[in-house]
Structures are given as structure tokens and as C-alpha cells.
Design a protein around this motif. Structure first.
Motif, mmCIF file in Angstrom:
data_model
loop_
_atom_site.group_PDB
_atom_site.id
_atom_site.type_symbol
_atom_site.label_atom_id
_atom_site.label_comp_id
_atom_site.label_asym_id
_atom_site.label_seq_id
_atom_site.Cartn_x
_atom_site.Cartn_y
_atom_site.Cartn_z
ATOM 1 N N ILE A 1 7.808 1.045 4.010
ATOM 2 C CA ILE A 1 7.891 1.401 2.595
ATOM 3 C C ILE A 1 6.483 1.486 2.021
ATOM 4 O O ILE A 1 5.678 0.565 2.168
ATOM 5 C CB ILE A 1 8.703 0.353 1.788
ATOM 6 N N ASP A 2 6.195 2.597 1.338
ATOM 7 C CA ASP A 2 4.862 2.851 0.787
ATOM 8 C C ASP A 2 4.907 2.864 -0.738
ATOM 9 O O ASP A 2 5.695 3.599 -1.342
ATOM 10 C CB ASP A 2 4.351 4.199 1.304
ATOM 11 N N THR A 3 4.058 2.047 -1.360
ATOM 12 C CA THR A 3 3.939 2.028 -2.812
ATOM 13 C C THR A 3 2.457 1.939 -3.174
ATOM 14 O O THR A 3 1.578 2.055 -2.321
ATOM 15 C CB THR A 3 4.757 0.862 -3.428
ATOM 16 N N ALA A 4 2.175 1.741 -4.461
ATOM 17 C CA ALA A 4 0.794 1.620 -4.938
ATOM 18 C C ALA A 4 0.817 1.015 -6.327
ATOM 19 O O ALA A 4 1.790 1.179 -7.078
ATOM 20 C CB ALA A 4 0.106 2.987 -4.985
ATOM 21 N N ALA A 5 -0.261 0.358 -6.675
ATOM 22 C CA ALA A 5 -0.338 -0.256 -8.003
ATOM 23 C C ALA A 5 -0.129 0.765 -9.111
ATOM 24 O O ALA A 5 0.592 0.518 -10.082
ATOM 25 C CB ALA A 5 -1.681 -0.960 -8.169
ATOM 26 N N ILE A 6 -0.734 1.939 -8.978
ATOM 27 C CA ILE A 6 -0.667 2.942 -10.034
ATOM 28 C C ILE A 6 0.733 3.522 -10.191
ATOM 29 O O ILE A 6 1.062 4.085 -11.234
ATOM 30 C CB ILE A 6 -1.699 4.074 -9.775
ATOM 31 N N TYR A 7 1.597 3.369 -9.191
ATOM 32 C CA TYR A 7 2.956 3.893 -9.303
ATOM 33 C C TYR A 7 3.777 3.083 -10.312
ATOM 34 O O TYR A 7 4.795 3.563 -10.815
ATOM 35 C CB TYR A 7 3.685 3.873 -7.961
ATOM 36 N N GLY A 8 3.367 1.833 -10.539
ATOM 37 C CA GLY A 8 4.085 0.996 -11.490
ATOM 38 C C GLY A 8 5.433 0.511 -11.003
ATOM 39 O O GLY A 8 6.253 0.052 -11.806
ATOM 40 N N ASN A 9 5.683 0.606 -9.695
ATOM 41 C CA ASN A 9 7.010 0.254 -9.178
ATOM 42 C C ASN A 9 6.992 -0.789 -8.061
ATOM 43 O O ASN A 9 7.968 -0.928 -7.315
ATOM 44 C CB ASN A 9 7.754 1.512 -8.720
ATOM 45 N N GLU A 10 5.888 -1.542 -7.963
ATOM 46 C CA GLU A 10 5.804 -2.561 -6.909
ATOM 47 C C GLU A 10 6.881 -3.628 -7.073
ATOM 48 O O GLU A 10 7.411 -4.138 -6.079
ATOM 49 C CB GLU A 10 4.418 -3.204 -6.910
ATOM 50 N N VAL A 11 7.226 -3.961 -8.307
ATOM 51 C CA VAL A 11 8.257 -4.982 -8.538
ATOM 52 C C VAL A 11 9.585 -4.547 -7.923
ATOM 53 O O VAL A 11 10.251 -5.322 -7.219
ATOM 54 C CB VAL A 11 8.424 -5.259 -10.044
ATOM 55 N N GLY A 12 9.981 -3.298 -8.154
ATOM 56 C CA GLY A 12 11.233 -2.786 -7.614
ATOM 57 C C GLY A 12 11.240 -2.733 -6.097
ATOM 58 O O GLY A 12 12.259 -3.024 -5.457
ATOM 59 N N VAL A 13 10.100 -2.364 -5.512
ATOM 60 C CA VAL A 13 9.991 -2.358 -4.052
ATOM 61 C C VAL A 13 10.209 -3.762 -3.506
ATOM 62 O O VAL A 13 10.996 -3.982 -2.575
ATOM 63 C CB VAL A 13 8.619 -1.813 -3.603
ATOM 64 N N GLY A 14 9.522 -4.728 -4.092
ATOM 65 C CA GLY A 14 9.639 -6.098 -3.629
ATOM 66 C C GLY A 14 11.047 -6.644 -3.760
ATOM 67 O O GLY A 14 11.553 -7.336 -2.854
ATOM 68 N N GLU A 15 11.701 -6.338 -4.874
ATOM 69 C CA GLU A 15 13.066 -6.817 -5.082
ATOM 70 C C GLU A 15 14.011 -6.223 -4.044
ATOM 71 O O GLU A 15 14.872 -6.928 -3.493
ATOM 72 C CB GLU A 15 13.539 -6.465 -6.490
ATOM 73 N N ALA A 16 13.885 -4.939 -3.773
ATOM 74 C CA ALA A 16 14.754 -4.295 -2.781
ATOM 75 C C ALA A 16 14.557 -4.894 -1.397
ATOM 76 O O ALA A 16 15.521 -5.118 -0.659
ATOM 77 C CB ALA A 16 14.492 -2.793 -2.759
ATOM 78 N N VAL A 17 13.321 -5.161 -1.047
ATOM 79 C CA VAL A 17 13.021 -5.749 0.261
ATOM 80 C C VAL A 17 13.607 -7.157 0.358
ATOM 81 O O VAL A 17 14.282 -7.506 1.340
ATOM 82 C CB VAL A 17 11.498 -5.767 0.500
ATOM 83 N N ARG A 18 13.379 -7.968 -0.662
ATOM 84 C CA ARG A 18 13.846 -9.362 -0.612
ATOM 85 C C ARG A 18 15.366 -9.474 -0.630
ATOM 86 O O ARG A 18 15.928 -10.386 -0.034
ATOM 87 C CB ARG A 18 13.251 -10.161 -1.776
ATOM 88 N N GLU A 19 16.030 -8.543 -1.316
ATOM 89 C CA GLU A 19 17.476 -8.617 -1.451
ATOM 90 C C GLU A 19 18.221 -7.823 -0.382
ATOM 91 O O GLU A 19 19.455 -7.743 -0.405
ATOM 92 C CB GLU A 19 17.881 -8.118 -2.849
#
Length: 282
Positions: free
Chosen positions: A45-63
Motif C-alpha cells: 500500500i502506497d500513501t504520502a503525507a501530502i495525500y492527507g489519507n495516512e490515517v485511513g490507510v493505517g486504520e484499514a491495515v490494522r482492522e
């Protein structure tokens, strides 16, 4: 072979050969999209700080119910956070938003260029990279690399770097091949990832891609991704539509011929941002 076939990095770690991109995925849609990608088999999974969606990525991974060790998570430090101290702080901020102790890959999002920073650009990139090396040594990033660096940026960085970038993520799609940058990286044991590997509608509707897709009973998006794979690249397709997320994994039941690859290679300046890192002002 699958989308999680391991590709070796210079430090001995491995990275899945296809990743799920989240560029321009709205924060309120990210968790659902990444959850769908995980269901479809994605572990990269690829994200970036500027995308503003790191929180959602992390939640999906953890859950997800999938162990952290099965994932390969990438994020990037944005341009406003260049320099040693600011880079360290930015990386820690990303880890906090992701809810992770480490990322598998941390990237410098764009090189500081001469147009913006003049003669200071080289030193600024070196200071940023020094922070990356520190984060790598501390285990906060299991691998480190860059994004949107051309050969001359990498050559300048190597003058002071203790650790060579392991990955370079650049814009690559039919109509924007960037063959010289790809060759330089591959000759120097740097894995190349392709952002925006599907380009835009001008790529997906192009008659050359459509003819090849029809020949194989495939979609033009699948042809674009297969073309990247056969060039030794790691494509990062992005979608929020479950059917397309699944479709983008169906890449291993056909092979493009040499002639088909060459026909796609010849397409020029179509279907994407086609950004030149030395010309950007952000």
C-alpha cells in the motif's frame, strides 16, 4: 505469480511487485478503498503525507485481520519538510497518523530543484537524505528511497550519501516511458516504481492499447500494468471501485510480445501529468 511476487531491494528486503496507490483518494474514502484492496489480495500500500489519507490507510491495515508483517507500507515526506530536522519530524508525524512503529519504505517525495532553490538545492537534498539514513538506522523505515528523482539528482545525492536509495518512484505510463531514468536506476540496483501507471483517459482509450487489449481479451488498464511489469517496474494502480481494484490484479495470465511492448514504448507525451521534476514549483 501474483501481485505479491517479491522483488529484491538492495538491502535484501523484498517488495511486492504490484502496489495499491492512494494518490487523490479522498481521506473519507481511503479506509474503504484500502480495505477493498486488501480483500483483493494487495499487501503493498502506497500513501504520502501530502495525500492527507495516512490515517485511513493505517486504520484499514490494522482492522484487516492481516498481520502487520504481511504488509509493505510506503509513505513519503513532502517538499515543505525538507532538511534534516524537519524531515525527522515529518516522518514521525506520518508514523503517528498511520499508527505504525515503522514503514517498510520511506520516500523523499520530490527533489529540491535548481529552479526553486538555485545552488542550495543539492545541499538541501543531501540534508534530507541524511535524515532518511538516520531513520533507516533507527529502524523507523525498513527501506529508504526517493520519488521523482532523475539521474542527475541521484548522481548529486550519491556524492554525500552513505546509503544509496533503494527505490525511485517516478511517473511512468504508456505515453511517458522515461526510459533513460529507468535504465539508470536499474543499472545502479535501484528498483523503479511507476506512479500513475494507467495514465489518464487518453492512454486507456488509445487505439494502440485497445488493439493490444482486444488481442489478449483484456482491458487497456491491464495492458498498461502488464507493460510496466515486463519493463521490470512496480506499478501502483489506484482505484476506489471494487471491480476495478480486482481487475488491476489480473495481470499474470497473459504476456505482451516484444512487438507489442515496442509499440507501446513509442507512444509519446500522452495521458498523464507528464511532469518534469526540474520544472515544478511546488
Amino acid at each position: 505469480m501474483s501481485i505479491n511476487n517479491p522483488v529484491s531491494l538492495a538491502n535484501g528486503n523484498t517488495i511486492p511487485n504490484v502496489g495499491f496507490g492512494t494518490f487523490q483518494t479522498p481521506p473519507d474514502e481511503t479506509k474503504t478503498a484500502v480495505a477493498e484492496a486488501i480483500k483483493a489480495g494487495y499487501r503493498h500500500i502506497d500513501t504520502a503525507a501530502i495525500y492527507g489519507n495516512e490515517v485511513g490507510v493505517g486504520e484499514a491495515v490494522r482492522e484487516s485481520g492481516v498481520g502487520r508483517g504481511e504488509f509493505f507500507i510506503t509513505t513519503k515526506v513532502w517538499n515543505t519538510e525538507r532538511g534534516f530536522e524537519k524531515t525527522l519530524a515529518a516522518a514521525e508525524g506520518s508514523l503517528e497518523k498511520l499508527g505504525l512503529d515503522y514503514v517498510d519504505l520511506l520516500l523523499v517525495h520530490w527533489p529540491a530543484n535548481y529552479l526553486q532553490f538555485g545552488a542550495e538545492a543539492k545541499a538541501l537534498n543531501a540534508d534530507t537524505w541524511r535524515a532518511f539514513e538516520h531513520l533507516y538506522e533507527q529502524g523507523r523505515a525498513k527501506a529508504i528511497g526517493v520519488s521523482n528523482f532523475m539521474a542527475h539528482h541521484l548522481e548529486a545525492l550519491e556524492e554525500t550519501a552513505k546509503v544509496r536509495p533503494m527505490v525511485n518512484q517516478i511517473e511512468v505510463h504508456p505515453g511517458w516511458y522515461q526510459a533513460n531514468a529507468i535504465k539508470w536506476c536499474q543499472d545502479h540496483d535501484i528498483v523503479v516504481e511507476a506512479w500513475s501507471p494507467l495514465g489518464q483517459q487518453a492512454v486507456l482509450a488509445h487505439p494502440v492499447l485497445q488493439e493490444i487489449a482486444d488481442r489478449h481479451g483484456k482491458e487497456t488498464a491491464q495492458v498498461s500494468l502488464r507493460w510496466a511489469l515486463q519493463h521490470g517496474l512496480i506499478p501502483l494502480p489506484k482505484s476506489v471501485t471494487p471491480a476495478r481494484i480486482r481487475s488491476n490484479t489480473e495481470l499474470f495470465d497473459f504476456v505482451l510480445s516484444v512487438e507489442e511492448i515496442q509499440a507501446i514504448d513509442k507512444l509519446e507525451n500522452i495521458g498523464g501529468p507528464c511532469l518534469r521534476p526540474d520544472d515544478v514549483l511546488f
